[in-house]
Design a protein around this motif. Structure first.
Motif, PDB file in Angstrom:
ATOM      1  N   GLY A 319       1.128  -1.339   0.050  1.00  0.00           N
ATOM      2  CA  GLY A 319       0.009   0.084  -0.295  1.00  0.00           C
ATOM      3  C   GLY A 319       0.527   1.003   0.382  1.00  0.00           C
ATOM      4  N   LYS A 320       1.718   1.159   1.105  1.00  0.00           N
ATOM      5  CA  LYS A 320       2.625   2.534   0.736  1.00  0.00           C
ATOM      6  C   LYS A 320       3.520   2.811  -0.746  1.00  0.00           C
ATOM      7  CE  LYS A 320       4.232   1.745   5.887  1.00  0.00           C
ATOM      8  NZ  LYS A 320       4.805   1.989   6.853  1.00  0.00           N
ATOM      9  N   TRP A 321       4.241   1.799  -1.053  1.00  0.00           N
ATOM     10  CA  TRP A 321       5.133   1.488  -2.425  1.00  0.00           C
ATOM     11  C   TRP A 321       3.877   2.342  -3.307  1.00  0.00           C
ATOM     12  CZ3 TRP A 321       7.144  -3.161  -5.222  1.00  0.00           C
ATOM     13  CH2 TRP A 321       7.947  -2.713  -6.071  1.00  0.00           C
ATOM     14  N   PHE A 322       2.125   1.349  -3.321  1.00  0.00           N
ATOM     15  CA  PHE A 322       1.422   2.360  -4.531  1.00  0.00           C
ATOM     16  C   PHE A 322       1.199   4.390  -4.366  1.00  0.00           C
ATOM     17  CE2 PHE A 322      -1.039  -2.061  -5.647  1.00  0.00           C
ATOM     18  CZ  PHE A 322      -0.445  -1.835  -7.338  1.00  0.00           C
ATOM     19  N   PHE A 323       1.230   4.492  -2.971  1.00  0.00           N
ATOM     20  CA  PHE A 323       0.997   5.567  -2.452  1.00  0.00           C
ATOM     21  C   PHE A 323       1.968   6.441  -2.622  1.00  0.00           C
ATOM     22  CE2 PHE A 323       0.639   8.727   0.728  1.00  0.00           C
ATOM     23  CZ  PHE A 323      -0.358   9.475   0.306  1.00  0.00           C
ATOM     24  N   SER A 324       2.798   5.536  -2.976  1.00  0.00           N
ATOM     25  CA  SER A 324       4.224   6.924  -3.468  1.00  0.00           C
ATOM     26  C   SER A 324       4.718   6.734  -4.345  1.00  0.00           C
ATOM     27  CB  SER A 324       5.917   6.163  -2.977  1.00  0.00           C
ATOM     28  OG  SER A 324       5.823   4.908  -3.684  1.00  0.00           O
ATOM     29  N   LEU A 325       3.246   6.266  -5.294  1.00  0.00           N
ATOM     30  CA  LEU A 325       3.458   5.866  -6.902  1.00  0.00           C
ATOM     31  C   LEU A 325       2.965   7.857  -7.822  1.00  0.00           C
ATOM     32  CD1 LEU A 325       3.416   2.620  -7.822  1.00  0.00           C
ATOM     33  CD2 LEU A 325       5.198   3.948  -8.101  1.00  0.00           C
ATOM     34  N   GLU A 326       3.148   8.774  -8.692  1.00  0.00           N
ATOM     35  CA  GLU A 326       2.953   9.279  -9.155  1.00  0.00           C
ATOM     36  C   GLU A 326       2.364   9.112 -10.459  1.00  0.00           C
ATOM     37  OE1 GLU A 326       5.453  12.663  -9.528  1.00  0.00           O
ATOM     38  OE2 GLU A 326       5.975  12.386  -7.094  1.00  0.00           O
ATOM     39  N   ASP A 327       2.790   8.453 -10.990  1.00  0.00           N
ATOM     40  CA  ASP A 327       2.406   8.165 -12.347  1.00  0.00           C
ATOM     41  C   ASP A 327       1.526   7.435 -13.055  1.00  0.00           C
ATOM     42  OD1 ASP A 327       1.883   8.446 -15.361  1.00  0.00           O
ATOM     43  OD2 ASP A 327       3.618   8.067 -15.624  1.00  0.00           O
ATOM     44  N   ILE A 328       0.252   7.097 -12.906  1.00  0.00           N
ATOM     45  CA  ILE A 328      -0.658   5.998 -13.367  1.00  0.00           C
ATOM     46  C   ILE A 328      -0.633   5.616 -14.033  1.00  0.00           C
ATOM     47  CG2 ILE A 328      -2.015   6.790 -14.988  1.00  0.00           C
ATOM     48  CD1 ILE A 328      -3.825   4.973 -11.920  1.00  0.00           C
ATOM     49  N   SER A 331       1.700   2.782 -11.391  1.00  0.00           N
ATOM     50  CA  SER A 331       0.707   2.207 -10.761  1.00  0.00           C
ATOM     51  C   SER A 331       0.250   0.692 -10.618  1.00  0.00           C
ATOM     52  CB  SER A 331      -0.345   2.880 -10.059  1.00  0.00           C
ATOM     53  OG  SER A 331      -0.030   4.165  -9.494  1.00  0.00           O
ATOM     54  N   HIS A 332      -0.106   1.481 -12.927  1.00  0.00           N
ATOM     55  CA  HIS A 332      -1.015  -0.099 -13.894  1.00  0.00           C
ATOM     56  C   HIS A 332      -0.248  -1.023 -13.860  1.00  0.00           C
ATOM     57  CE1 HIS A 332      -4.712   1.977 -14.563  1.00  0.00           C
ATOM     58  NE2 HIS A 332      -4.299   2.849 -15.537  1.00  0.00           N
ATOM     59  N   ARG A 333       1.371  -1.084 -14.104  1.00  0.00           N
ATOM     60  CA  ARG A 333       2.581  -1.753 -14.134  1.00  0.00           C
ATOM     61  C   ARG A 333       2.894  -2.720 -13.494  1.00  0.00           C
ATOM     62  NH1 ARG A 333       4.811   2.728 -16.821  1.00  0.00           N
ATOM     63  NH2 ARG A 333       5.180   2.046 -19.026  1.00  0.00           N
ATOM     64  N   LEU A 334       2.769  -2.110 -11.462  1.00  0.00           N
ATOM     65  CA  LEU A 334       2.561  -2.149 -10.775  1.00  0.00           C
ATOM     66  C   LEU A 334       1.602  -3.636 -10.125  1.00  0.00           C
ATOM     67  CD1 LEU A 334       4.415  -3.116  -8.199  1.00  0.00           C
ATOM     68  CD2 LEU A 334       2.618  -1.048  -6.990  1.00  0.00           C
ATOM     69  N   ALA A 335       0.573  -3.050 -10.094  1.00  0.00           N
ATOM     70  CA  ALA A 335      -0.613  -3.970 -10.340  1.00  0.00           C
ATOM     71  C   ALA A 335      -0.821  -5.298 -10.803  1.00  0.00           C
ATOM     72  CB  ALA A 335      -1.870  -2.933 -10.422  1.00  0.00           C
ATOM     73  N   ALA A 336      -0.072  -4.803 -11.988  1.00  0.00           N
ATOM     74  CA  ALA A 336      -0.565  -6.069 -13.188  1.00  0.00           C
ATOM     75  C   ALA A 336       0.552  -6.868 -12.642  1.00  0.00           C
ATOM     76  CB  ALA A 336       0.423  -5.806 -14.611  1.00  0.00           C
ATOM     77  N   HIS A 337       2.273  -7.077 -12.274  1.00  0.00           N
ATOM     78  CA  HIS A 337       2.765  -7.993 -11.692  1.00  0.00           C
ATOM     79  C   HIS A 337       2.672  -8.091 -10.210  1.00  0.00           C
ATOM     80  CE1 HIS A 337       6.664  -7.379 -14.402  1.00  0.00           C
ATOM     81  NE2 HIS A 337       6.347  -5.597 -14.436  1.00  0.00           N
ATOM     82  N   VAL A 338       1.563  -7.399  -8.922  1.00  0.00           N
ATOM     83  CA  VAL A 338       1.369  -8.268  -7.978  1.00  0.00           C
ATOM     84  C   VAL A 338       0.458  -9.323  -8.559  1.00  0.00           C
ATOM     85  CG1 VAL A 338       0.670  -7.832  -5.638  1.00  0.00           C
ATOM     86  CG2 VAL A 338       2.178  -6.262  -6.908  1.00  0.00           C
ATOM     87  N   PHE A 339      -1.069  -8.604  -9.529  1.00  0.00           N
ATOM     88  CA  PHE A 339      -1.798  -9.098  -9.360  1.00  0.00           C
ATOM     89  C   PHE A 339      -2.797 -10.073  -9.766  1.00  0.00           C
ATOM     90  CE2 PHE A 339      -2.407  -5.250  -6.837  1.00  0.00           C
ATOM     91  CZ  PHE A 339      -2.590  -5.402  -5.512  1.00  0.00           C
TER      92      PHE A 339
END
Length: 511
Positions: A319-328, A331-339
């Motif tokens: 959650g902190k990692w997502f909160f620290s990202l400024e570019d959407i 965030s999409h790339r991180l969500a794709a790798h995680v979920f």
């Protein structure tokens, strides 16, 4: 099929007789000596060999052994021959002496029994190299047009059919072993995780070999000329007839019939029969299902280990990692790798992408708006009467668009009708819309057994397959398409010819 199929096999009587232990020991000794090229045995040699096994009772005598040999002769398991050697005693002189040899039936039965004793499961293997070997041999057959010097045709057939039998038997045994109860129980244990990667990789390599060569084999078997096959089988029969058969020679007609049946069975296995899927298709699907089942069981075992483990710290860090990202996009790339991919929902309808280019990403195409209705079993509250929407403008637009499309198709049809027939290789560069019409007509012709269709405008289209496996390159405004070099024939069909049947069946008869 012959009448012998209805008769009992008396040669197997010794496997279930009253003194089965004595008979089986004698036949096993004969079989071992047969493997050592010692065919004719005396009763004393048989008695000494059976006693050396140490399995029979101590009071077993030579006279009992002689009676057992006589019984096996009656069951056609042994063949006696008079022994004309010198006699050492008066008893040997007065008593007829014989030597015994196994019959061909007995040899095969004992070989089968010896093989059954070694079975510890299904066994088998998946060897993709056999597909490659069969593909190479069939290409050689097609290249030489079925004509071979004496001796080579039979050797080539033994290689092709031997690899085919080995492939089918080993593959079926191995797939059956993966679906046995013992393996099912192993897949539910944690010990299976050590084998998961190796088994999955083994099955994937087999799938890749199957997809790389099996469909090439199907194409060769489907397109090879019948005359080539007939010449090849005749050469094989010629080579087999040249081999001397002293026991029971087979007539040339019987040999040729057997070869034709074996060829048809191989064609049916690779290419199917009467619109039925081939066995290669079923083997591929079964292997894919097995891979999916292995992965499912492995994930289920891993999920059991994760039960009860708190992931609070991991989720807090994420959650902190997502909160620290400024570019959407990040965030999409991180969500794709995680979920990973979310669960998909499939909607029926036309995908209005606006282009046929396969390189256009789904993110670049516009969204398709679909209205979803609730599936709840609760009755929706009646909101009263509603107004009727005026859709005349939308209907008029759809009508105009449809008429324009029909005019374009009719223009293309008229141009081709003037030429009477076209071949893909002779076409000039075409537009994307014209390519769509060509592929649409070819698809409709391929779906019809007669390879003919009749358009609503009264134009008959017939499709002829290219000779051999000739291919052509169709140039379009948005790229090039590699496809078979089809021949399309166009003709105007009157109402009398169609006789009111729009499906083109009467047109096929008039042609």
């Amino acid at each position: 099929m012959t009448v012998s199929l209805l008769k009992p096999i008396i040669e197997t009587s010794y496997l279930n007789a009253q003194n089965v232990g004595r008979y089986r020991c004698i036949m096993r000794y004969f079989y071992e000596q047969h493997q050592r090229l010692r065919y004719w045995l005396k009763p004393q040699e048989v008695y000494d060999g059976v006693v050396a096994f140490g399995l029979l009772e101590e009071d077993y005598t030579l006279e009992q052994c002689q009676k057992d040999l006589n019984q096996l002769v009656e069951w056609n398991n042994l063949v006696p021959r008079h022994d004309g050697g010198r006699s050492a005693t008066v008893e040997e002189y007065l008593r007829k002496k014989f030597r015994y040899q196994m019959t061909p039936y007995a040899v095969e039965i004992e070989r089968l029994v010896a093989g059954l004793e070694k079975i510890r499961g299904y066994g088998g293997s998946l060897e993709p190299s056999l597909f490659e070997s069969i593909d190479e041999q069939l290409n050689r057959l097609e290249k030489d047009a079925g004509q071979f010097p004496p001796g080579e045709a039979a050797a080539l057939w033994d290689k092709i059919y031997g690899d085919f039998i080995k492939l089918t038997e080993n593959a079926s045994d191995y797939i059956a072993s993966l679906q046995s109860t013992k393996v099912e129980e192993l897949m539910l244990t944690e010990a299976f995780l050590a084998y998961k990667d190796s088994v999955t990789r083994y099955l994937q390599d087999f799938i890749q070999g199957l997809q790389r060569h099996a469909y090439k084999i199907e194409a060769v078997l489907s397109t090879v000329d019948r005359g080539v096959v007939s010449n090849f089988l005749s050469n094989v029969q010629r080579d087999l007839s040249a081999r001397p058969q002293l026991d029971e020679p087979v007539t040339p007609e019987e040999q040729l019939d057997r070869l034709q049946l074996e060829w048809q069975s191989m064609v049916r296995w690779f290419a199917g029969h009467d619109n039925e899927p081939s066995d290669v298709y079923f083997l591929e699907q079964t292997t894919k299902d097995t891979i999916a089942r292995i992965v499912r069981n492995a994930l289920r075992i891993q999920e059991k280990h994760r039960l009860g483990v708190s992931r609070k710290r991991e989720l807090d860090y994420l959650g902190k990692w997502f909160f620290s990202l400024e570019d959407i996009n990040d965030s999409h790339r991180l969500a794709a790798h995680v979920f990973g991919l979310y669960r998909c929902r499939h909607f029926q309808g036309v995908d209005e992408r606006g282009t046929d280019n396969a390189d256009v990403s789904m993110w670049q195409a516009g969204p398709n708006i679909r209205e979803l209705r609730s599936r709840s079993r609760k009755r929706l509250r009646d909101t009263g009467t509603g107004s009727i929407r005026d859709r005349r403008e939308r209907q008029q637009q759809a009508k105009e668009k449809f008429l324009i499309t029909q005019q374009e198709e009719m223009a293309v049809l008229q141009a081709y009708l003037a030429r009477r027939e076209i071949r893909i290789a002779d076409l000039d560069p075409v537009s994307a819309r014209e390519r769509y019409y060509l592929l649409y007509w070819i698809g409709r012709c391929m779906a019809n057994k007669s390879r003919r269709i009749l358009t609503p405008e009264g134009i008959g289209i017939s499709l002829e397959m290219p000779a051999g496996r000739e291919r052509a390159r169709l140039e379009c405004e948005d790229g090039e398409l590699d496809m078979p070099n089809y021949l399309l024939k166009f003709s105007a069909v009157t109402a009398d010819q169609t006789d009111g049947r729009a499906n083109g069946e009467q047109y096929e008869q008039n042609r």
